[in-house]
Design an enzyme around this catalytic site. Structure first.
Site, short mmCIF file in Angstrom:
data_model
loop_
_atom_site.label_atom_id
_atom_site.label_comp_id
_atom_site.label_asym_id
_atom_site.label_seq_id
_atom_site.Cartn_x
_atom_site.Cartn_y
_atom_site.Cartn_z
N ALA A 30 0.73 -1.23 -0.08
CA ALA A 30 0.10 0.07 0.37
C ALA A 30 0.93 1.23 -0.08
O ALA A 30 1.49 1.42 1.03
CB ALA A 30 -1.02 -0.01 1.15
N SER A 32 1.36 5.20 -0.06
CA SER A 32 0.53 6.31 0.09
C SER A 32 1.24 7.43 -0.78
O SER A 32 0.87 8.85 -0.66
CB SER A 32 0.36 6.76 1.62
OG SER A 32 1.92 7.05 2.14
N GLY A 33 2.42 7.32 -1.05
CA GLY A 33 3.15 8.57 -1.79
C GLY A 33 4.50 9.08 -0.84
O GLY A 33 4.94 10.10 -1.02
N GLY A 34 4.23 8.51 0.38
CA GLY A 34 5.46 8.85 1.40
C GLY A 34 6.73 8.08 1.63
O GLY A 34 6.60 7.31 0.84
N VAL A 35 7.61 8.58 2.36
CA VAL A 35 8.75 7.91 2.29
C VAL A 35 8.80 6.54 2.84
O VAL A 35 9.34 5.55 2.38
CB VAL A 35 9.89 8.78 2.96
CG1 VAL A 35 9.65 8.90 4.29
CG2 VAL A 35 11.33 8.22 2.97
N ASP A 36 7.93 6.16 3.91
CA ASP A 36 7.68 4.91 4.70
C ASP A 36 7.29 3.72 3.76
O ASP A 36 7.81 2.87 3.64
CB ASP A 36 6.76 5.23 5.83
CG ASP A 36 7.38 5.85 6.96
OD1 ASP A 36 8.74 6.19 6.89
OD2 ASP A 36 6.97 6.53 7.51
N SER A 37 6.33 4.04 2.86
CA SER A 37 5.42 2.94 2.24
C SER A 37 6.63 2.87 0.92
O SER A 37 6.57 1.75 0.39
CB SER A 37 4.14 3.38 1.90
OG SER A 37 4.09 4.53 1.09
N LEU A 56 -4.53 4.38 -3.09
CA LEU A 56 -5.78 4.86 -3.11
C LEU A 56 -5.80 6.42 -3.11
O LEU A 56 -5.11 7.06 -2.61
CB LEU A 56 -6.33 4.19 -1.68
CG LEU A 56 -6.38 2.81 -1.25
CD1 LEU A 56 -6.81 2.59 0.09
CD2 LEU A 56 -7.03 1.94 -2.51
N CYS A 124 -10.10 4.58 9.24
CA CYS A 124 -9.56 4.19 7.94
C CYS A 124 -8.67 2.99 7.90
O CYS A 124 -8.91 2.09 6.83
CB CYS A 124 -8.43 5.71 7.49
SG CYS A 124 -7.69 5.27 5.88
N CYS A 220 -5.70 13.87 7.47
CA CYS A 220 -5.25 13.86 5.92
C CYS A 220 -6.27 14.79 5.04
O CYS A 220 -5.84 15.57 4.39
CB CYS A 220 -4.94 12.77 5.50
SG CYS A 220 -6.27 11.63 5.14
#
Length: 388
Positions: A30, A32-37, A56, A124, A220
């Protein structure tokens, strides 16, 4: 094959162990567009897995999507796609706006309308991500769904357990207490054994396009952090004026809507009696904000609703009947406190604190950890009510 240099090699090994599947297995990440994922996807790809990234689209592309620190909309979807391209894995975007609106945003507004303080990240994860998206992973033929959450999945006595991560400062277990046993069996968390600094170092070493991207913050879907904007738009009644009432019954002033307040709040009351006053209770039906001294915020116990159980006992009710000793966490920013589970007069599960807990707010989550193994998440529920 030449070993990968640290910090990449060490992080890949940690992700491989956390995933626990043979090389070549398909895993869905999954993103999200962040560094972690993004780093989670990169590590799994380098660990030899068949990685598929899914993002998503959760809400509109208005002010919230443009805000720094948002996620799952606008630029973040493009960032996820660019990251997947850089890693070299297939990537799909799914439009879940209507599902997110109903399951998370509408629920968020309704909770404030009832005088509660909700935790939308819990809802969520509970609905859109770990129910709907998990089914997408199965449909794609993945053997596991992975996320960039900072938690650990530990295989205990024959079944997986949910634990707090190595990096205590990044602990996201509070938001995942509602993860069911069947979901936990399918989920993986590649970053649970890593420090946030390691994750940033891996992103930089791999020259990932989101390496310097700020972490997501606040809620968010709320533009500029003003949650009342969302509530007023969806639930105008929550902004109806009413009285600010002292515990002793005196009317001290007027307010512009119970949705503007939360239990424990001191600022913004615009009333004064000499001693500091705090919001003690919200009575949405009467449109009253009830205030009192700080000691009135102390709760000896609370009642749970919408519960989930991951402990060794068959059910949470069984653990409550046994008076199980636990650690209870009533806000994401507060450490867990010693408590015991119990059953109330009506059969509801209660959490009874060894030392009274301050500012227990209906609608927040109470997450239960194992007193004997404090890193282990046993489950929890939403706070229905508290007892002074």
């Amino acid at each position: 094959m030449t070993p990968l240099p640290s910090p990449i090699g060490d992080a890949v090994d940690a992700a491989r162990i956390a995933t626990g599947l043979p090389a070549g297995a398909r895993v869905m990440v999954a993103m999200s567009g962040g560094v972690d994922s993004t780093v989670a996807a990169a590590l799994l790809e380098r660990a030899g897995y068949d990685v598929v990234g899914v993002t998503l689209q959760l809400y509109d592309h208005g002010a919230a999507a443009r805000r720094k620190g948002a996620c799952c909309a606008g630029q973040d979807v493009l960032d996820a796609r660019g990251a997947a391209d850089a890693i070299g894995v297939p990537h799909y975007v799914l439009d879940y706006e209507s599902r997110f609106q109903e399951a998370v945003i509408d629920d968020f507004a309704s909770a404030y309308e009832r005088g509660e303080t909700p935790v939308p990240c819990v809802r969520c994860n509970q609905t859109v991500k770990f129910r709907d998206l998990l089914q997408v992973a199965r449909d794609l033929g993945a053997e596991a769904m992975t996320t960039g959450h900072y938690v650990r999945r530990v295989v205990g006595a024959g079944r997986p357990e949910l634990h707090r991560p190595v990096d205590a400062a990044r602990d996201q277990s509070y938001f995942l207490f509602a993860t069911r046993r069947d979901q936990l069996a399918y989920l993986r968390f590649p970053l649970g054994e890593l420090e946030k600094g390691q994750v940033r170092a891996v992103a930089a070493a791999l020259a990932l396009p989101v390496a310097d991207k700020p972490d997501s913050q606040d809620i968010c879907f709320v533009p500029e952090g003003r949650y009342t904007t969302v509530i007023d738009k969806l639930r105008g009644a929550a902004a109806a004026v009413g009285d600010i009432v002292h515990l002793d019954g005196r009317v001290l002033g007027r307010h512009a809507g119970v949705s503007r307040y939360t239990v424990g709040q001191r600022r913004g009351l615009n009333v004064a009696l000499g001693d500091p006053l705090f919001v003690v209770r919200l009575d949405a039906a009467r449109r009253e904000v009830v205030v009192g001294p700080r000691e009135a915020l102390l709760a000896a116990a609370l009642t749970l609703k919408e519960t989930n159980w991951l402990g060794d006992e068959a059910t949470l009710t069984d653990a409550a009947r046994a008076g199980k000793a636990v650690l209870a966490r009533v806000r994401s920013t507060k450490p867990p406190s010693p408590a015991r589970l119990a059953t109330g007069a009506g059969g509801d599960v209660e959490v009874r604190f060894e030392t009274p807990e301050e500012a227990v707010s209906p609608g927040q989550a109470c997450v239960i950890y194992d007193a004997a193994a404090p890193s282990r998440v046993l489950g929890g529920g939403l706070i229905a009510a508290s007892a002074r």
